[in-house]
Design an enzyme around this catalytic site. Structure first.
Site, PDB file in Angstrom:
ATOM      1  N   HIS A  94       0.209 -11.693   1.648  1.00 45.99           N
ATOM      2  CA  HIS A  94      -0.561 -10.791   0.631  1.00 45.99           C
ATOM      3  C   HIS A  94      -1.235 -11.612  -0.371  1.00 45.99           C
ATOM      4  CE1 HIS A  94      -1.363  -6.110  -0.137  1.00 45.99           C
ATOM      5  NE2 HIS A  94      -2.596  -7.240  -0.424  1.00 45.99           N
ATOM      6  N   TYR A 131       0.634  -1.096  -0.117  1.00 41.98           N
ATOM      7  CA  TYR A 131       0.018  -0.158   0.158  1.00 41.98           C
ATOM      8  C   TYR A 131       0.721   1.310   0.159  1.00 41.98           C
ATOM      9  CZ  TYR A 131      -3.944  -3.195   1.249  1.00 41.98           C
ATOM     10  OH  TYR A 131      -4.817  -4.115   1.753  1.00 41.98           O
TER      11      TYR A 131
END
Length: 277
Positions: free
Chosen positions: A108, A50
């Site tokens: 992830h 992110y």
């Protein structure tokens, strides 16, 4: 306003409503984290990918709430799944977040050529050494979850896209009896569920929005956690207000939502696994 309940098992104790921070960066990102914590959120979800861990960490620090009262999640990207790369990613996340541990550390995304035994061993090592309190995975289909279990891994959480238009029954049936929390990202279909007449009608019946109905439908489910992204204070509060719906949705409401189509996936990048595997 009702307090945020936790999903609790032998593996994890996690607030069922958290703040997702994908695409929240810079001053806006920090402000969003501060705002959410000020409203009562205690679960913040971020990831190395992110690019906002520094802002998330700054928001937590500025909130005045003790680190031990925050449940903080971050993730390692799928390109960094060699053991040494996982360790570097974790060290970088801790530094940027300004903390010496994570409450939850996730893989992830999987990748086809990953060394799953080495990944499980590395994640468990991170937990054993105290750098993370718990570890888990994200975007793993059922077949991969079964392989993790066969390797002796005990993930505490699985994070996947889950909302009123996408079923995750197979994964829930696997996770619940094992005490694995299933965390729903994009729990509101990235806002698109606002256009669903069934949800809107149920919302009118109870005096809430269709999106609040969709969120409450998730949060009332055993061992299901939701992390809607919300940058505006009003939206963060609206998501908290959905907690009041948990005991108001009746059997007819639930049946109507359950009957909605459940095959509408919003997040499906070209590196996605075979979701049916």
């Amino acid at each position: 306003m009702p307090s945020i309940p936790n999903a609790t098992s032998a593996r994890i104790d996690i607030p069922k409503l958290g703040l997702g921070t994908w695409k929240l960066s810079g001053a806006e990102g920090q402000a969003a984290v501060e705002s959410a914590i000020g409203l009562g959120y205690r679960h913040i979800d971020t990831a190395d990918r992110y690019g906002n861990e520094a802002e998330v960490g700054a928001g937590i620090a500025a909130s005045g709430i003790a680190r031990g009262d925050i449940f903080l999640t971050s993730k390692v990207w799928w390109e960094n799944l060699a053991p040494d790369a996982i360790e570097r990613s974790l060290a970088g996340s801790l530094k940027k977040l300004g903390t010496d541990y994570l409450d939850l550390f996730l893989v992830h995304w999987p990748r086809p050529d990953m060394d799953l035994p080495a990944i499980v061993k590395t994640m468990q090592k991170a937990q054993d050494t105290g750098l993370v309190r718990r570890w888990g995975v994200s975007n793993f289909p059922l077949g991969l979850m079964q392989k993790v279990e066969e390797l002796g891994g005990q993930p505490a959480a699985l994070q996947v896209e889950y909302h009123a238009l996408l079923s995750q029954k197979r994964l829930l049936d696997f996770c619940r009896p094992r005490g694995i929390a299933l965390t729903a990202y994009s729990p509101l279909g990235q806002g698109a569920l606002a256009d669903q007449p069934v949800l809107a009608e149920i919302g009118r019946k109870h005096g809430f929005s269709g999106l609040q109905v969709a969120l409450a439908w998730l949060l009332r489910q055993e061992m299901v956690v939701a992390i809607p992204k919300a940058s505006r204070r009003e939206t963060q509060q609206g998501n908290l207000d959905a907690l009041a719906l948990l005991d108001r949705l009746d059997a007819a409401d639930i049946a109507a939502i359950d009957a909605m189509p459940k095959d509408w996936r919003r997040v499906n990048p070209d590196f996605s696994p075979d979701w049916d595997a």
